[in-house]
Design an enzyme around this catalytic site. Structure first.
Site, mmCIF file in Angstrom:
data_model
loop_
_atom_site.group_PDB
_atom_site.id
_atom_site.type_symbol
_atom_site.label_atom_id
_atom_site.label_comp_id
_atom_site.label_asym_id
_atom_site.label_seq_id
_atom_site.Cartn_x
_atom_site.Cartn_y
_atom_site.Cartn_z
ATOM 1 N N LYS A 198 -50.775 42.785 92.280
ATOM 2 C CA LYS A 198 -50.812 43.181 90.863
ATOM 3 C C LYS A 198 -49.464 42.886 90.203
ATOM 4 O O LYS A 198 -48.463 42.649 90.897
ATOM 5 C CB LYS A 198 -51.140 44.664 90.764
ATOM 6 C CG LYS A 198 -50.084 45.579 91.397
ATOM 7 C CD LYS A 198 -50.535 47.033 91.483
ATOM 8 C CE LYS A 198 -49.484 47.877 92.193
ATOM 9 N NZ LYS A 198 -49.966 49.250 92.463
ATOM 10 N N TYR A 200 -18.540 42.895 74.891
ATOM 11 C CA TYR A 200 -19.055 43.822 73.877
ATOM 12 C C TYR A 200 -18.568 45.240 74.153
ATOM 13 O O TYR A 200 -18.674 45.738 75.284
ATOM 14 C CB TYR A 200 -20.586 43.855 73.917
ATOM 15 C CG TYR A 200 -21.267 42.665 73.278
ATOM 16 C CD1 TYR A 200 -21.016 42.308 71.951
ATOM 17 C CD2 TYR A 200 -22.202 41.928 74.002
ATOM 18 C CE1 TYR A 200 -21.684 41.219 71.382
ATOM 19 C CE2 TYR A 200 -22.865 40.851 73.439
ATOM 20 C CZ TYR A 200 -22.604 40.503 72.129
ATOM 21 O OH TYR A 200 -23.255 39.450 71.563
HETATM 22 C C1 LIG Z 1 -49.805 49.410 93.902
HETATM 23 C C2 LIG Z 1 -50.791 50.069 94.772
HETATM 24 C C3 LIG Z 1 -50.718 49.927 96.164
HETATM 25 C C4 LIG Z 1 -49.574 49.248 96.882
HETATM 26 O O1 LIG Z 1 -48.550 50.195 97.093
HETATM 27 P P1 LIG Z 1 -47.182 49.811 97.847
HETATM 28 O O2 LIG Z 1 -46.410 51.081 97.817
HETATM 29 O O3 LIG Z 1 -46.531 48.754 97.005
HETATM 30 O O4 LIG Z 1 -47.526 49.346 99.193
HETATM 31 C C5 LIG Z 1 -51.750 50.453 96.912
HETATM 32 N N1 LIG Z 1 -52.780 51.116 96.329
HETATM 33 C C6 LIG Z 1 -52.849 51.300 94.994
HETATM 34 C C7 LIG Z 1 -54.000 52.055 94.409
HETATM 35 C C8 LIG Z 1 -51.854 50.802 94.172
HETATM 36 O O5 LIG Z 1 -51.929 51.000 92.853
#
Ligand SMILES: *Cc1c(COP(=O)(O)O)cnc(C)c1O
Length: 390
Positions: A50, A278
């Site tokens: 994702k 800055y």
């Molecule tokens: C993002 C996500 C994961 C992955 O989690 P990690 O801590 O990056 O391994 C697993 N399950 C769900 C529902 C997520 O949203």
């Protein structure tokens, strides 16, 4: 006739932008195998790609992991699934954020498996699927995360409501998410596992033979009881420990994935007492040699790193002084007389004996490694190193 800019650019291609990211796909695959070794072959690992692969590029990472044997992949949004499909990624895709406004027509062609957690909306959308579609769906239960998911008591009725949609869908799984798995000593994880196991023994659920998934990276590495039939590793694939700050990538046997480099654009010598950049937030305390490096918050180099972070130059650490600008940082290289214009600067990754991890940068920013890579700017060109590359 005046020359167009693109004509000009094509005549002098140059070496490309000095600031670039290298993503090591062989390391991603290695980290996937670390997960598979921890769980054994009976647990299927579906990588989470994702948010554009945690900011590192979902498409090349998805392809590399599918070639390495991943049975399917997880994304948050239907748009992310559509982008992967459009680029030729095969295999089933989990929608972690569920239907989230997806139209039935959109779902039908994509071979996606949504998590369902909001009964009314889900039933309305799924009723719009053509009969016989057989879309696989997973029911998400809130076992203690306090976020998405049905309460355990609501699950039997919801599964039966799904049954009434006939062969449009197939309820294939029961899933949940762990709240505290990254702190292995905490008691909440065992409690969450127990709630899911109790639900699975429910007489209206047990006969269904649902496939179970609870574990993220931390869950699959530290909590054998949470592994279920399949797990959803994310952060560990990208080379950071889910247990940071208690442990880093080394402890888990992970390989770092990201190298972020630039080159010195200019060097200047300033006397002691010279205010810099800055707001003049740093003033030299001695005669100083300063390198300007063409990276800034416009590239995802967080502005809070000013007067806080270090970079690597000539295999040695050097401090970022003054404010981070949109396109530039200033590095104090007074102790590095050998570093010259055009020399490499490492923002993340290895230079000689020294190494700056995503985790260390997360520490400077008082955040987690996930946010560091997700924030890497789209403006920075990326190179993907595959297994055979040196
Ligand atoms: C993002 C996500 C994961 C992955 O989690 P990690 O801590 O990056 O391994 C697993 N399950 C769900 C529902 C997520 O949203």
């Amino acid at each position: 006739m005046t020359k167009s800019l693109s004509e000009f650019a094509s005549r002098s291609p140059g070496p490309g932008r000095a600031t670039r990211l290298t993503v090591d796909l062989a390391a991603v695959v290695h980290n996937y195998r670390v997960g598979q070794q921890a769980t054994g072959p009976e647990v299927a690992l579906w990588p989470v790609v994702k948010a554009d692969g945690y900011g590192l590029g979902a498409l090349p990472i998805a392809k590399a992991l599918r070639e390495a044997g991943a049975p399917g992949l997880c994304v948050a949004l239907v748009e992310e699934a559509a982008a992967l499909r459009g680029a030729g990624v095969t295999g089933p895709l989990i929608l972690l954020s569920g239907l989230a406004g997806a139209a039935p027509g959109q779902l039908a062609g994509l071979d996606v498996q949504p998590f369902l957690y909001e009964p009314r909306g889900a039933l309305d959308t799924l009723a719009g699927l053509p009969p016989g579609r057989g879309l696989s769906v997973h029911v998400k239960v809130d076992t203690g995360m306090g976020r998405l998911g049905l309460s355990p008591e609501a699950v039997p009725d919801f599964l039966e409501a799904l049954d009434r949609l006939g062969d449009r869908i197939r309820p294939v799984g029961l899933v949940s998410h762990l709240a505290c798995a990254d702190e292995p000593a905490r008691p909440e994880t065992a409690r969450q596992i127990e709630i899911l196991e109790t639900l699975l023994r429910h007489p209206r659920i047990a006969p269904r033979g649902l496939r179970v998934s609870m574990a993220n990276s931390a869950g699959l590495l530290a909590h054998p009881g949470a592994r279920g039939h399949w797990a959803r590793p994310g952060i560990m694939l990208y080379g950071s420990s889910p247990f940071y700050p208690a442990a880093d990538w080394r402890a888990a046997g992970l390989r770092p994935v990201v190298t972020w480099t630039s080159r010195v654009a200019q060097i200047s010598e300033k006397p002691a007492g010279t205010p810099l950049g800055y707001g003049h937030t740093h003033t030299t305390v001695r005669p100083s040699r300063l390198a300007q490096v063409p990276v800034g918050y416009g590239d995802g180099y967080n502005r809070r790193l000013g007067n806080r972070a270090q970079v690597l130059a000539g295999g040695t650490r050097a401090p970022v002084v003054g404010r981070v600008c949109m396109d530039l940082i200033t590095v104090d290289i007074t102790h590095l007389p050998q570093v010259g214009v055009g020399d490499p600067i490492t923002l993340l990754g290895r230079d000689g004996e020294e190494f700056i991890s995503v985790e260390e940068m997360a520490g400077w920013l008082d955040t987690i490694p996930y946010e560091v890579t997700c924030a890497l700017g789209r403006r920075v060109p990326r190179t993907y190193r595959t297994v055979g590359d040196s």
